[in-house]
Design an enzyme around this catalytic site. Structure first.
Site, short mmCIF file in Angstrom:
data_model
loop_
_atom_site.label_atom_id
_atom_site.label_comp_id
_atom_site.label_asym_id
_atom_site.label_seq_id
_atom_site.Cartn_x
_atom_site.Cartn_y
_atom_site.Cartn_z
N LYS A 60 35.44 30.31 40.23
CA LYS A 60 36.41 31.27 40.79
C LYS A 60 37.08 30.65 42.02
O LYS A 60 36.44 29.95 42.80
CB LYS A 60 35.70 32.58 41.14
CG LYS A 60 36.64 33.72 41.51
CD LYS A 60 35.84 34.99 41.78
CE LYS A 60 36.74 36.16 42.17
NZ LYS A 60 35.97 37.40 42.42
N SER A 137 37.52 41.46 40.23
CA SER A 137 38.53 40.47 40.57
C SER A 137 38.30 39.11 39.89
O SER A 137 39.14 38.21 39.99
CB SER A 137 38.54 40.25 42.08
OG SER A 137 37.28 39.76 42.53
N SER A 161 32.99 43.02 40.68
CA SER A 161 34.02 42.05 40.29
C SER A 161 33.58 41.03 39.26
O SER A 161 34.40 40.25 38.77
CB SER A 161 34.54 41.32 41.53
OG SER A 161 35.26 42.19 42.36
#
Length: 484
Positions: A60, A137, A161
């Site tokens: 990420k 996210s 997330s």
């Protein structure tokens, strides 16, 4: 699936699925091809029983890497290159894992659909002619795994997330107990909530990565020290054949999608048929958990993001920044941060203000403690962080081993629907994931294992079932996920 045999396949998938916008940056193809060209004999001794050796893993974009930009999908960090790797990245690379790229996300981790990105939204194509939310996210990480652009991926989970994108994309997403995995090198959103999470296509792969990363890191002040980790070791490693499974009645809300409720009931029935026992439990304060989260997380974010002003950190806006009577870096922050990040900074600044802190921030902290108390009251195992002296753990407790509930209250919405949603409606996607985050508990989302008809006439597996365990019971949660 090793890099040796499948490097070209991963590269092809990355090319074919480029339009989904799962990655912000990728390693050069020559790097993967060169590594895949190493002969089997040269690497035989290195592989051994290493489960992650040679596996392509995506990271990420809020987790630092020195070979690729780390932008947190924000315009204010669009050119940032870290001088070091995050601890979790270094641990994987030391064991031979191959970082293939940095994944798209909601800016600074603030969002539930991976649409608040400087590089554009992550797009999950599920309906015919319609783009669907991949969750947020960590939507880029989840989608990269789901489309076989990598073997597994790292994300971060502040209020769901990792678990929400896993549910929306039909894969496995695991949030370990807070403090087990190092946060050193992770761009902070909310320090008391941020947790590095793992996404994979099955629980075995996720567990293999967790075992590599579950170590003490002296560089991270929130990393559990060895003395505390010793208390988390299960003194009775042999698990009972029959688990006591809790059904949180407070999660059976009126707005729960009928398809999600049907999947939840079906999985509970399967567990019952396998010999496990089901027990309804009440977690009353979790109904206020979402409100408390959206006070606490923005408050911490407003503090953490204060340093991104173009002077200390971040890109600086061109031209004169700071007209007479205005803050020096007003233009830089106004241009660098997206609307959702600006919204949460303002929310956090307000809740920390002198006139509001007692009514908002302090009250939210009290709710957080009550949420933790609710969870401690239903689990059979005492919380090792509070009961290490033996006074409570020596008493016989009646409770459940794990909780089983939906990951999200609805199916993934279309991106066109997300664009018209007001922020409050969007925040409601986290209603089932936030409570475990507030309490720091281990939680995993696994696919429901069945297909569901969608309005377009197609079908998908986009219902996630969430398993929550007591603090430190990560292995039990993973074992239960394998059975589920």
């Amino acid at each position: 699936m090793s890099l040796i045999k499948h490097a070209k396949t991963y590269l092809l998938n990355q090319s074919n699925y480029k339009h989904l916008n799962a990655f912000n940056s990728l390693v050069e193809p020559s790097v993967l091809l060169a590594r895949s060209g190493i002969s089997e004999s040269d690497r035989a001794e290195e592989i051994g029983s290493n489960d992650v050796y040679d596996k392509p893993i995506a990271i990420k974009d809020n987790i630092c890497t020195k070979d690729l930009k780390t932008t947190a999908s924000s315009g204010i960090l669009k050119d940032f290159v870290s001088p070091y790797d995050a601890t979790v990245v270094k641990l994987l690379q030391d064991d031979g894992a191959v970082v293939v790229g940095k994944t798209n996300m909601d800016e600074f981790g603030m969002g539930s659909h991976s649409t608040h990105s400087h590089f554009g939204p992550v797009k999950l194509q599920r309906y015919e002619g319609e783009e669907v939310s991949a969750g947020g996210s960590s939507g880029g990480s989840a989608l990269a795994v789901a489309t076989s652009q990598c073997w597994a991926a790292l994300g971060t989970d502040t209020g769901g997330s990792v678990r929400l994108p896993a549910a929306y994309t039909g894969i496995v997403g695991f949030k370990p107990s807070y403090g087990l995995l190092s946060r050193w090198g992770v761009i902070a959103y909310a320090n008391s909530l941020d947790t590095v999470g793992i996404l994979g296509k099955n629980v075995k792969d996720v567990e293999a990565i967790f075992d590599k990363l579950n170590v003490y890191d002296p560089q991270d002040p929130t990393s559990l020290p060895r003395s505390t980790r010793a208390r988390l070791l299960d003194p009775h490693p042999k698990r009972p054949d029959s688990l006591r499974i809790g059904i949180p009645l407070d999660y059976n809300i009126d707005t729960l999608h009928p398809t999600v409720r049907k999947s939840w009931i079906r999985r509970l029935r399967e567990l019952w048929n396998r010999g496990h026992t089901l027990h309804p439990v009440r977690l009353p304060t979790t109904q206020q958990a979402l409100s408390a989260y959206y006070v606490l997380a923005p408050a911490e974010a407003s503090s953490n993001l204060a340093k991104y002003d173009g002077v200390r950190f971040g890109s600086r806006a061109e031209g004169i920044d700071g007209a007479p009577g205005r803050v020096l870096f007003a233009k830089t922050r106004g241009q660098g941060f997206g609307p959702e990040v600006q919204r949460r900074i303002l929310l956090g600044a307000f809740s920390l203000s002198a006139q509001a802190i007692d009514n908002y921030f302090i009250q939210a902290q009290k709710i957080r403690r009550l949420v933790q108390h609710d969870f401690n009251g239903v689990f059979a195992r005492p919380n090792p962080l509070f009961d290490h002296d033996g006074t409570t753990s020596s008493k016989k407790r009646k409770g459940v081993d794990i909780l089983v509930c939906p990951t999200a209250p609805s199916l993934p919405p279309s991106l066109s629907e997300v664009e018209t949603q007001d922020p409050i409606h969007s925040y409601m996607n986290d209603v089932f994931t936030v409570p475990a985050s507030l309490a720091g508990l281990p939680a995993i989302s696994v696919p429901s294992g069945e297909s569901h008809d969608l309005p377009s006439g197609t079908s998908c597996n986009s219902v996630g079932i969430q398993i929550i365990g007591q603090y430190g019971d990560d292995k039990l949660v993973l074992d239960a996920a394998k059975n589920l």
